[in-house]
Design a protein around this motif. Structure first.
Motif, short mmCIF file in Angstrom:
data_model
loop_
_atom_site.label_atom_id
_atom_site.label_comp_id
_atom_site.label_asym_id
_atom_site.label_seq_id
_atom_site.Cartn_x
_atom_site.Cartn_y
_atom_site.Cartn_z
N VAL A 196 2.24 4.26 -17.45
CA VAL A 196 2.00 3.58 -16.18
C VAL A 196 3.31 3.61 -15.41
CG1 VAL A 196 2.43 1.32 -17.28
CG2 VAL A 196 1.31 1.43 -15.05
N VAL A 197 3.26 4.10 -14.18
CA VAL A 197 4.49 4.26 -13.39
C VAL A 197 4.59 3.23 -12.27
CG1 VAL A 197 4.73 6.70 -13.93
CG2 VAL A 197 3.38 6.02 -11.94
N TYR A 198 3.52 2.45 -12.09
CA TYR A 198 3.54 1.41 -11.06
C TYR A 198 2.53 0.34 -11.43
CZ TYR A 198 2.70 -0.90 -6.54
OH TYR A 198 2.55 -1.83 -5.55
N ARG A 199 2.93 -0.92 -11.24
CA ARG A 199 1.96 -2.00 -11.33
C ARG A 199 2.39 -3.12 -10.39
NH1 ARG A 199 -1.47 -4.66 -16.28
NH2 ARG A 199 -2.90 -5.71 -14.86
N MET A 209 0.80 -1.21 0.00
CA MET A 209 0.00 0.00 0.00
C MET A 209 0.84 1.27 0.00
SD MET A 209 -2.63 1.65 2.77
CE MET A 209 -1.34 2.78 3.35
N ARG A 210 1.88 1.31 0.80
CA ARG A 210 2.67 2.54 0.91
C ARG A 210 3.44 2.83 -0.38
NH1 ARG A 210 2.61 4.58 5.98
NH2 ARG A 210 1.59 3.23 7.52
N GLN A 211 3.89 1.80 -1.04
CA GLN A 211 4.55 2.02 -2.33
C GLN A 211 3.54 2.46 -3.39
OE1 GLN A 211 6.92 -1.28 -3.68
NE2 GLN A 211 7.59 -0.23 -5.53
N PHE A 212 2.35 1.89 -3.33
CA PHE A 212 1.26 2.24 -4.25
C PHE A 212 0.93 3.72 -4.16
CE2 PHE A 212 -3.55 2.24 -4.66
CZ PHE A 212 -3.61 2.04 -6.02
N TYR A 213 0.60 4.20 -2.96
CA TYR A 213 0.29 5.61 -2.78
C TYR A 213 1.53 6.49 -2.96
CZ TYR A 213 -4.49 4.90 -1.11
OH TYR A 213 -5.83 4.61 -1.02
N GLY A 214 2.67 5.99 -2.48
CA GLY A 214 3.90 6.77 -2.59
C GLY A 214 4.30 7.03 -4.03
N THR A 215 4.07 6.06 -4.91
CA THR A 215 4.39 6.26 -6.32
C THR A 215 3.46 7.29 -6.94
OG1 THR A 215 5.18 3.98 -6.51
CG2 THR A 215 4.67 5.12 -8.56
N VAL A 265 -3.35 11.88 -12.14
CA VAL A 265 -2.71 10.71 -11.55
C VAL A 265 -3.79 9.80 -10.99
CG1 VAL A 265 -1.10 9.87 -9.80
CG2 VAL A 265 -0.63 12.03 -10.99
N ASN A 266 -3.84 8.57 -11.48
CA ASN A 266 -4.89 7.64 -11.09
C ASN A 266 -4.28 6.37 -10.48
OD1 ASN A 266 -7.42 6.49 -10.77
ND2 ASN A 266 -7.50 5.70 -12.86
N ALA A 267 -4.42 6.23 -9.18
CA ALA A 267 -3.97 5.02 -8.47
C ALA A 267 -5.19 4.11 -8.33
CB ALA A 267 -3.40 5.39 -7.10
N ASP A 268 -5.22 3.04 -9.11
CA ASP A 268 -6.47 2.30 -9.23
C ASP A 268 -6.23 0.82 -9.46
OD1 ASP A 268 -9.22 2.13 -9.15
OD2 ASP A 268 -9.57 3.24 -11.00
N GLN A 269 -7.19 0.17 -10.06
CA GLN A 269 -7.11 -1.26 -10.35
C GLN A 269 -7.24 -1.50 -11.85
OE1 GLN A 269 -9.44 -2.42 -6.20
NE2 GLN A 269 -10.06 -3.44 -8.08
N ALA A 270 -6.66 -2.61 -12.30
CA ALA A 270 -6.75 -3.00 -13.70
C ALA A 270 -6.93 -4.50 -13.80
CB ALA A 270 -5.51 -2.57 -14.47
N ILE A 293 -2.47 -0.45 -9.99
CA ILE A 293 -1.71 0.33 -10.97
C ILE A 293 -1.72 1.81 -10.59
CG2 ILE A 293 -2.26 -1.27 -12.84
CD1 ILE A 293 -4.33 0.93 -13.79
N VAL A 294 -0.74 2.53 -11.11
CA VAL A 294 -0.76 3.99 -11.07
C VAL A 294 -0.46 4.47 -12.49
CG1 VAL A 294 0.25 6.11 -10.16
CG2 VAL A 294 0.03 4.09 -8.67
N THR A 295 -1.43 5.16 -13.09
CA THR A 295 -1.24 5.75 -14.41
C THR A 295 -1.14 7.27 -14.29
OG1 THR A 295 -3.65 5.83 -14.81
CG2 THR A 295 -2.45 3.89 -15.61
N VAL A 296 -0.42 7.86 -15.23
CA VAL A 296 -0.21 9.30 -15.24
C VAL A 296 -0.49 9.81 -16.65
CG1 VAL A 296 1.42 11.17 -14.82
CG2 VAL A 296 1.60 9.07 -13.51
#
Length: 225
Positions: free
Chosen positions: A210-213, A26-32, A143-148, A218-221
């Motif tokens: 996408v900067v995180y998965r 979680m912390r890496q998800f939000y942190g990214t 910036v969208n921290a979400d699910q895919a 995922i986190v998309t920008v």
């Protein structure tokens, strides 16, 4: 959206305390998501879409502590917790609204969202991306921290297995675990990451990535030129 409003109003009080036991890394998800967020303005106008309890806004404020915030959510009980979280903070606005159809306001330097947009149907996601684009200033960022979803049924199943194992490994009770699975089955409308990136580009965003998965998460920008 009414069934979504009712569901999130019911478990608003438990939302924050369960996050680390529901979201792997979680912390890496939000942190990214925070790392990805940028603004040319030292005091940016920020829109938090599906803001809920204000958790995403709290993370973003670590980077932009003087920001002017607009938090939009359909569940009034969730926003009540956000009001408590930011009690006394100036330049913080709360809007109880169905953001899939309601006015977003603006213009904004930054729009963000966390674990909300995946509840929408495909066509509503695409329309929302366009409305976010229009609500941003030139140079603004989404910036969208979400699910895919997985790109194939094989990966969809593997991602679900990974997530289920994580949920089972935590301290939540069996009843809590079953409630989360029920909520996921009834409310989640995940899309393939590849489709989401195409929709963002088709909307007009110039820089999309996408900067995180981590499997489902995922986190998309997307940046508006």
């Amino acid at each position: 959206m009414e069934h979504i409003r009712q569901a999130f109003n019911r478990f608003a009080q438990d939302y924050d305390t369960q996050r680390e036991y529901i979201i792997p890394e979680m912390r890496q998800f939000y942190g990214t998501a925070v790392w990805a967020a940028e603004s040319k303005e030292p005091v940016p106008e920020i829109l938090d879409i599906g803001a809920g309890t204000g958790l995403m806004s709290a993370w973003i404020l670590q980077k932009f502590p003087q920001a002017h915030l607009t938090l939009v959510d359909i569940a009034e009980n969730m926003l009540d917790i956000a009001r408590q979280r930011f009690s006394g903070r100036e330049h913080t606005r709360y809007v109880v609204s169905d953001y899939s159809t309601g006015e977003l306001g603006g213009p904004y330097d930054l729009a963000c969202s966390a674990l909300s947009i995946h509840h929408l149907a495909s066509e509503n996601k695409r329309r929302l991306f366009k409305r976010i684009f229009l609500a941003l200033k030139p140079g603004g960022m989404f910036v969208n921290a979400d699910q895919a979803d997985g790109e194939t049924p094989y990966f969809r199943e593997r991602y679900q297995d990974y997530w289920n194992e994580f949920l089972m490994s935590g301290p939540m009770t069996e009843a809590q675990h079953q409630e989360i699975l029920k909520r996921r089955d009834e409310l989640d409308r995940n899309e393939k990451l590849s489709d989401q990136l195409i929709w963002l580009r088709d909307t007009g965003f110039s820089d999309v990535d996408v900067v995180y998965r981590n499997r489902t998460f995922i986190v998309t920008v997307a940046r508006k030129r």
